[in-house]
Design a protein around this motif. Structure first.
Motif, PDB file in Angstrom:
ATOM      1  N   SER A  32       0.825  -1.204   0.000  1.00  0.00           N
ATOM      2  CA  SER A  32       0.000   0.000   0.000  1.00  0.00           C
ATOM      3  C   SER A  32       0.864   1.260   0.000  1.00  0.00           C
ATOM      4  N   VAL A  33       1.889   1.275   0.821  1.00  0.00           N
ATOM      5  CA  VAL A  33       2.783   2.438   0.877  1.00  0.00           C
ATOM      6  C   VAL A  33       3.477   2.640  -0.469  1.00  0.00           C
ATOM      7  N   ILE A  34       3.971   1.556  -1.057  1.00  0.00           N
ATOM      8  CA  ILE A  34       4.656   1.662  -2.348  1.00  0.00           C
ATOM      9  C   ILE A  34       3.686   2.168  -3.412  1.00  0.00           C
ATOM     10  N   ALA A  35       2.466   1.636  -3.445  1.00  0.00           N
ATOM     11  CA  ALA A  35       1.475   2.079  -4.431  1.00  0.00           C
ATOM     12  C   ALA A  35       1.164   3.568  -4.266  1.00  0.00           C
ATOM     13  N   GLN A  36       1.053   4.020  -3.034  1.00  0.00           N
ATOM     14  CA  GLN A  36       0.768   5.428  -2.791  1.00  0.00           C
ATOM     15  C   GLN A  36       1.926   6.314  -3.240  1.00  0.00           C
ATOM     16  N   ILE A  37       3.145   5.899  -2.959  1.00  0.00           N
ATOM     17  CA  ILE A  37       4.331   6.663  -3.383  1.00  0.00           C
ATOM     18  C   ILE A  37       4.386   6.732  -4.911  1.00  0.00           C
ATOM     19  N   LEU A  38       4.123   5.602  -5.576  1.00  0.00           N
ATOM     20  CA  LEU A  38       4.137   5.582  -7.038  1.00  0.00           C
ATOM     21  C   LEU A  38       3.051   6.474  -7.626  1.00  0.00           C
TER      22      LEU A  38
ATOM     23  N   VAL B  74       1.785   9.214  -6.222  1.00  0.00           N
ATOM     24  CA  VAL B  74       2.236  10.603  -6.031  1.00  0.00           C
ATOM     25  C   VAL B  74       3.317  10.944  -7.058  1.00  0.00           C
ATOM     26  N   ALA B  75       4.233  10.009  -7.294  1.00  0.00           N
ATOM     27  CA  ALA B  75       5.292  10.243  -8.290  1.00  0.00           C
ATOM     28  C   ALA B  75       4.694  10.395  -9.689  1.00  0.00           C
ATOM     29  N   ALA B  76       3.679   9.599 -10.015  1.00  0.00           N
ATOM     30  CA  ALA B  76       3.019   9.719 -11.320  1.00  0.00           C
ATOM     31  C   ALA B  76       2.343  11.076 -11.468  1.00  0.00           C
ATOM     32  N   ALA B  77       1.686  11.523 -10.406  1.00  0.00           N
ATOM     33  CA  ALA B  77       1.042  12.842 -10.443  1.00  0.00           C
ATOM     34  C   ALA B  77       2.080  13.945 -10.611  1.00  0.00           C
TER      35      ALA B  77
ATOM     36  N   GLU C 145       5.961  11.861 -19.755  1.00  0.00           N
ATOM     37  CA  GLU C 145       4.744  11.143 -20.129  1.00  0.00           C
ATOM     38  C   GLU C 145       4.955   9.630 -20.028  1.00  0.00           C
ATOM     39  N   VAL C 146       6.093   9.155 -20.480  1.00  0.00           N
ATOM     40  CA  VAL C 146       6.411   7.721 -20.411  1.00  0.00           C
ATOM     41  C   VAL C 146       6.567   7.288 -18.951  1.00  0.00           C
ATOM     42  N   LEU C 147       7.205   8.111 -18.147  1.00  0.00           N
ATOM     43  CA  LEU C 147       7.365   7.789 -16.734  1.00  0.00           C
ATOM     44  C   LEU C 147       6.007   7.752 -16.029  1.00  0.00           C
ATOM     45  N   THR C 148       5.147   8.711 -16.337  1.00  0.00           N
ATOM     46  CA  THR C 148       3.799   8.732 -15.747  1.00  0.00           C
ATOM     47  C   THR C 148       3.059   7.449 -16.076  1.00  0.00           C
ATOM     48  N   ARG C 149       3.101   7.040 -17.325  1.00  0.00           N
ATOM     49  CA  ARG C 149       2.416   5.822 -17.754  1.00  0.00           C
ATOM     50  C   ARG C 149       2.979   4.594 -17.026  1.00  0.00           C
ATOM     51  N   ALA C 150       4.295   4.497 -16.935  1.00  0.00           N
ATOM     52  CA  ALA C 150       4.916   3.355 -16.264  1.00  0.00           C
ATOM     53  C   ALA C 150       4.554   3.315 -14.777  1.00  0.00           C
ATOM     54  N   LEU C 151       4.576   4.468 -14.132  1.00  0.00           N
ATOM     55  CA  LEU C 151       4.225   4.522 -12.707  1.00  0.00           C
ATOM     56  C   LEU C 151       2.758   4.181 -12.475  1.00  0.00           C
ATOM     57  N   LEU C 152       1.883   4.603 -13.391  1.00  0.00           N
ATOM     58  CA  LEU C 152       0.463   4.269 -13.255  1.00  0.00           C
ATOM     59  C   LEU C 152       0.213   2.775 -13.468  1.00  0.00           C
ATOM     60  N   ILE C 153       0.960   2.167 -14.375  1.00  0.00           N
ATOM     61  CA  ILE C 153       0.840   0.716 -14.580  1.00  0.00           C
ATOM     62  C   ILE C 153       1.196  -0.009 -13.292  1.00  0.00           C
ATOM     63  N   TRP C 154       2.310   0.365 -12.681  1.00  0.00           N
ATOM     64  CA  TRP C 154       2.722  -0.263 -11.424  1.00  0.00           C
ATOM     65  C   TRP C 154       1.698   0.003 -10.316  1.00  0.00           C
ATOM     66  N   THR C 155       1.195   1.224 -10.243  1.00  0.00           N
ATOM     67  CA  THR C 155       0.221   1.579  -9.214  1.00  0.00           C
ATOM     68  C   THR C 155      -1.051   0.744  -9.348  1.00  0.00           C
TER      69      THR C 155
END
Length: 166
Positions: free
Chosen positions: A16-22, A24-27, A48-58
């Motif tokens: 949960s903590v990791i998902a929340q951090i990811l 916030v990083a995507a935002a 844009e690519v980083l946002t997409r990757a972080l959202l996939i992980w989230t």
């Protein structure tokens, strides 16, 4: 069983903590993209690519959390019609089906991750397998979540009944 419960609770709090951090990083990366494009007039090629990757992980980590809290497919009508042992048998069938599907997804995701290990994301200069790795990790964690819910039960308290419900 108590040690298993503690380990499971710790694991999913960490997820949960990791998902929340990811998230916030995507935002933050998306916000930077907007500022770079519309304020600085120099669009960023990596945000844009980083946002997409972080959202996939989230999302894939969030799926594991959703499964742990019982947000999995159920047949409510059939579940409500059954009682006692038949109802519990249906719950076992649902859990086994979910676990089998998630293990299959993890297995396929692992193969996909391995196949793309030599492809790079140009704007981030990392292997695309780091992004694909979210599939087997998320599906494996979701399978563990279903297994934990099946073995340990629900972690939320029973619903409170009001006077109108009797």
């Amino acid at each position: 069983m108590r040690l298993l419960s503690l380990a499971e609770r710790s694991l999913f709090k960490g997820v949960s903590v990791i998902a929340q951090i990811l998230l916030v990083a995507a935002a933050a990366a998306a916000f930077y993209q907007v500022i770079a494009r519309f304020v600085l007039h120099e669009p960023s090629d990596w945000s844009e690519v980083l946002t997409r990757a972080l959202l996939i992980w989230t999302v894939l980590l969030g799926i594991a959390l959703a499964f742990r809290h019982g947000a999995m497919i159920s047949v409510e009508l059939l579940h409500n019609l059954l009682q006692g042992g038949k109802q519990r048998a249906l719950e076992h069938l649902i859990a086994v089906t979910c676990i089998a599907f998630l293990v299959f997804i993890a297995w396929i995701g692992g193969h996909m991750t391995y196949r793309v290990r030599f492809q790079n994301v140009p704007s981030l200069d990392i292997s695309i397998s780091w992004i694909y790795l979210a599939i087997p990790v998320g599906a494996s964690l979701a399978a563990l979540a279903v297994l934990a819910r099946w073995l340990l039960g629900a972690d939320e308290p029973a619903p409170v009944r009001n006077d109108a419900q009797g």
